[in-house]
Design an enzyme around this catalytic site. Sequence first.
Site, PDB file in Angstrom:
ATOM      1  N   ASN A 181       6.996  24.253  25.393  1.00  0.00           N
ATOM      2  CA  ASN A 181       7.577  25.046  24.304  1.00  0.00           C
ATOM      3  C   ASN A 181       6.704  26.231  23.917  1.00  0.00           C
ATOM      4  O   ASN A 181       6.975  26.909  22.922  1.00  0.00           O
ATOM      5  CB  ASN A 181       7.815  24.171  23.067  1.00  0.00           C
ATOM      6  CG  ASN A 181       8.823  23.071  23.352  1.00  0.00           C
ATOM      7  OD1 ASN A 181       9.720  23.256  24.177  1.00  0.00           O
ATOM      8  ND2 ASN A 181       8.679  21.929  22.704  1.00  0.00           N
ATOM      9  N   ARG A 223       4.709  17.199  27.343  1.00  0.00           N
ATOM     10  CA  ARG A 223       5.874  18.026  27.665  1.00  0.00           C
ATOM     11  C   ARG A 223       6.108  19.101  26.607  1.00  0.00           C
ATOM     12  O   ARG A 223       6.689  20.153  26.896  1.00  0.00           O
ATOM     13  CB  ARG A 223       7.126  17.157  27.853  1.00  0.00           C
ATOM     14  CG  ARG A 223       8.307  17.955  28.356  1.00  0.00           C
ATOM     15  CD  ARG A 223       9.437  17.101  28.892  1.00  0.00           C
ATOM     16  NE  ARG A 223      10.538  17.957  29.337  1.00  0.00           N
ATOM     17  CZ  ARG A 223      11.574  17.534  30.028  1.00  0.00           C
ATOM     18  NH1 ARG A 223      11.675  16.271  30.385  1.00  0.00           N
ATOM     19  NH2 ARG A 223      12.529  18.378  30.386  1.00  0.00           N
ATOM     20  N   HIS A 256       8.123  29.372  22.384  1.00  0.00           N
ATOM     21  CA  HIS A 256       9.506  29.082  21.995  1.00  0.00           C
ATOM     22  C   HIS A 256       9.703  29.007  20.485  1.00  0.00           C
ATOM     23  O   HIS A 256      10.796  29.284  20.000  1.00  0.00           O
ATOM     24  CB  HIS A 256      10.000  27.792  22.665  1.00  0.00           C
ATOM     25  CG  HIS A 256      10.382  27.990  24.105  1.00  0.00           C
ATOM     26  ND1 HIS A 256       9.472  28.387  25.064  1.00  0.00           N
ATOM     27  CD2 HIS A 256      11.569  27.874  24.752  1.00  0.00           C
ATOM     28  CE1 HIS A 256      10.081  28.485  26.231  1.00  0.00           C
ATOM     29  NE2 HIS A 256      11.357  28.192  26.076  1.00  0.00           N
ATOM     30  N   GLU A 260       9.108  13.776  26.164  1.00  0.00           N
ATOM     31  CA  GLU A 260       8.398  14.694  25.263  1.00  0.00           C
ATOM     32  C   GLU A 260       7.697  13.979  24.116  1.00  0.00           C
ATOM     33  O   GLU A 260       7.824  14.349  22.949  1.00  0.00           O
ATOM     34  CB  GLU A 260       9.353  15.789  24.728  1.00  0.00           C
ATOM     35  CG  GLU A 260       8.596  17.006  24.238  1.00  0.00           C
ATOM     36  CD  GLU A 260       9.464  18.214  23.943  1.00  0.00           C
ATOM     37  OE1 GLU A 260      10.282  18.591  24.798  1.00  0.00           O
ATOM     38  OE2 GLU A 260       9.299  18.774  22.851  1.00  0.00           O
ATOM     39  N   HIS A 304      16.900  35.291  25.831  1.00  0.00           N
ATOM     40  CA  HIS A 304      16.030  34.151  25.533  1.00  0.00           C
ATOM     41  C   HIS A 304      14.650  34.371  26.164  1.00  0.00           C
ATOM     42  O   HIS A 304      13.620  34.187  25.510  1.00  0.00           O
ATOM     43  CB  HIS A 304      16.680  32.868  26.066  1.00  0.00           C
ATOM     44  CG  HIS A 304      15.810  31.662  25.946  1.00  0.00           C
ATOM     45  ND1 HIS A 304      15.477  31.102  24.731  1.00  0.00           N
ATOM     46  CD2 HIS A 304      15.170  30.924  26.885  1.00  0.00           C
ATOM     47  CE1 HIS A 304      14.679  30.066  24.937  1.00  0.00           C
ATOM     48  NE2 HIS A 304      14.470  29.931  26.234  1.00  0.00           N
ATOM     49  N   LYS A 327      16.696  17.236  30.933  1.00  0.00           N
ATOM     50  CA  LYS A 327      17.256  17.503  29.607  1.00  0.00           C
ATOM     51  C   LYS A 327      18.644  18.108  29.802  1.00  0.00           C
ATOM     52  O   LYS A 327      18.797  19.104  30.517  1.00  0.00           O
ATOM     53  CB  LYS A 327      16.387  18.477  28.822  1.00  0.00           C
ATOM     54  CG  LYS A 327      15.131  17.856  28.247  1.00  0.00           C
ATOM     55  CD  LYS A 327      14.425  18.862  27.340  1.00  0.00           C
ATOM     56  CE  LYS A 327      13.153  18.292  26.755  1.00  0.00           C
ATOM     57  NZ  LYS A 327      12.407  19.306  25.969  1.00  0.00           N
ATOM     58  N   HIS A 335      12.305  31.442  19.335  1.00  0.00           N
ATOM     59  CA  HIS A 335      13.553  30.937  18.766  1.00  0.00           C
ATOM     60  C   HIS A 335      13.791  31.532  17.384  1.00  0.00           C
ATOM     61  O   HIS A 335      14.930  31.876  17.024  1.00  0.00           O
ATOM     62  CB  HIS A 335      13.529  29.407  18.708  1.00  0.00           C
ATOM     63  CG  HIS A 335      14.838  28.825  18.284  1.00  0.00           C
ATOM     64  ND1 HIS A 335      15.141  28.572  16.963  1.00  0.00           N
ATOM     65  CD2 HIS A 335      15.939  28.503  18.988  1.00  0.00           C
ATOM     66  CE1 HIS A 335      16.377  28.106  16.891  1.00  0.00           C
ATOM     67  NE2 HIS A 335      16.882  28.053  18.095  1.00  0.00           N
ATOM     68  N   GLU A 351       9.632  32.457  31.732  1.00  0.00           N
ATOM     69  CA  GLU A 351       9.344  31.022  31.818  1.00  0.00           C
ATOM     70  C   GLU A 351       8.333  30.758  32.934  1.00  0.00           C
ATOM     71  O   GLU A 351       7.534  29.827  32.855  1.00  0.00           O
ATOM     72  CB  GLU A 351      10.634  30.217  32.057  1.00  0.00           C
ATOM     73  CG  GLU A 351      11.751  30.466  31.044  1.00  0.00           C
ATOM     74  CD  GLU A 351      11.517  29.833  29.670  1.00  0.00           C
ATOM     75  OE1 GLU A 351      10.474  29.166  29.464  1.00  0.00           O
ATOM     76  OE2 GLU A 351      12.377  30.024  28.780  1.00  0.00           O
ATOM     77  N   LYS A 365       6.064  22.204  36.341  1.00  0.00           N
ATOM     78  CA  LYS A 365       7.011  21.493  35.471  1.00  0.00           C
ATOM     79  C   LYS A 365       7.178  20.050  35.927  1.00  0.00           C
ATOM     80  O   LYS A 365       7.255  19.133  35.110  1.00  0.00           O
ATOM     81  CB  LYS A 365       8.358  22.227  35.416  1.00  0.00           C
ATOM     82  CG  LYS A 365       9.321  21.473  34.508  1.00  0.00           C
ATOM     83  CD  LYS A 365      10.286  22.265  33.721  1.00  0.00           C
ATOM     84  CE  LYS A 365      10.969  21.337  32.705  1.00  0.00           C
ATOM     85  NZ  LYS A 365      12.133  21.874  32.083  1.00  0.00           N
ATOM     86  N   ARG A 414      29.992   6.220  31.940  1.00  0.00           N
ATOM     87  CA  ARG A 414      28.650   5.804  31.462  1.00  0.00           C
ATOM     88  C   ARG A 414      27.524   6.308  32.352  1.00  0.00           C
ATOM     89  O   ARG A 414      26.427   5.752  32.366  1.00  0.00           O
ATOM     90  CB  ARG A 414      28.545   4.280  31.319  1.00  0.00           C
ATOM     91  CG  ARG A 414      29.522   3.702  30.327  1.00  0.00           C
ATOM     92  CD  ARG A 414      29.154   2.295  29.929  1.00  0.00           C
ATOM     93  NE  ARG A 414      30.139   1.759  29.038  1.00  0.00           N
ATOM     94  CZ  ARG A 414      31.257   1.162  29.447  1.00  0.00           C
ATOM     95  NH1 ARG A 414      31.490   1.010  30.729  1.00  0.00           N
ATOM     96  NH2 ARG A 414      32.118   0.717  28.560  1.00  0.00           N
TER      97      ARG A 414
END
Length: 368
Positions: A246, A242, A249, A238, A267, A144, A253, A186, A228, A122
Amino acid sequence: MTTTIPVAGGAFAPYEVVVGRGLLKAAGAEVAALKPTRAFIVSDETVAAIHGETVRASLAAAGLATGIVTVPAGEASKSFEQLEAVLDRLLAKGLDRKSMVVALGGGVVGDLAGLAAALFMRGVDFVQIPTTLLAQVDSSVGGKTAIDTPRGKNLIGAFHQPRRVLADIEALATLPVRQVRSGWAEVLKHGLICDAAFFDWLGNEGAAGAQGDPDALERAVIRSVEIKARIVGEDEKEAGRRALLNLGHTFGHALEAELAFDETLTHGEAVALGCAMAFRYSARQGLCPAAEAERAEAGIRAAGLPTRLSDVEHGFAADALIARMAGDKKAEGRRLTLILARAVGDAFTDKNVDAETMRAFLIEEGAA
Ligand code: NAD
Ligand code: GLY
């Protein structure tokens, strides 16, 4: 010399990102200071072969019983199968609730090991030792964690913040230049979002970092992590700010997905091109001066990253791209959410982008 950047402000336990040289060798002392009963390294086969022994020996010298589990290098390891394999190894090795998972690798390892740590008993603590530029400036900070499924990327995951992040600039010396450049996208993104002076430095005096210059890389990693960390501290889950991370992105993407995530674009290359497109779209809509879109493009090109669809040896269809951007096959008449910009260093979220206007823009950009 190391630089320590706090990540704090949210509901999570605060932690620090340490940036410097020689941190792989110092990992034992750093992890032992957190007082786990044991430490277990999760890595990929490539990184383990290069840096695994340095970290293992350091942990052992600090008196920590340790072991290592490796997964194949590459995105395909962010899978249920590898997650199960890692968790099974942790159980088989008798790790307990006070054990520490040590994620040694790029974003793939960080995301997989972080999720394993979130689930094991857990939730146990974990330390990130990112070895790609992308992982140092982005994925290792912010909590994340995720795996992919055939239905999409990062769909199964958890927020699980690390206890500490050790970003060793020397670890980047073994990274292929294309990977360094991809991580640089990035870095540029952080400047484009909220620090124009940093962005201009990246495109001029700092540009050698994109080719692997360690001094430029160190400065770029420190500033990126500061940016960041501040954003994550303001908005861990987010709910708002936040989402600015993106930038580039949604376009990126869509391009990656249309290429079936093949080697045509990494990427980071897709994100770089996506950032340039987001700025041009903003300028076309009168949201940002055209000169700012040109400034953004020049800084990205200075790193040798793509900024135009014509830089990619592949034809794209506007409707297919819009469907990808909307996450929906029937995007017609829809509103898209995009990160746009008023200027370099001033990004914002627009939840009301008209799909037809986007279609016209994509055709101007060279899509069919
Ligand atoms: P990666 O982890 O696959 O690493 C890229 C390649 O470089 C791999 O082959 C790896 O073995 C190799 N490598 C790593 N370090 C090396 C080193 N020091 N020397 C030589 N080779 C080395 O890819 P990545 O670009 O680091 O990360 C991409 C992943 O990160 C994606 O899965 C993405 O979804 C995820 N990501 C997560 C977040 C987040 O917030 N959690 C943010 C951005 C990206
Ligand atoms: N990479 C985007 C985020 O961490 O939110």
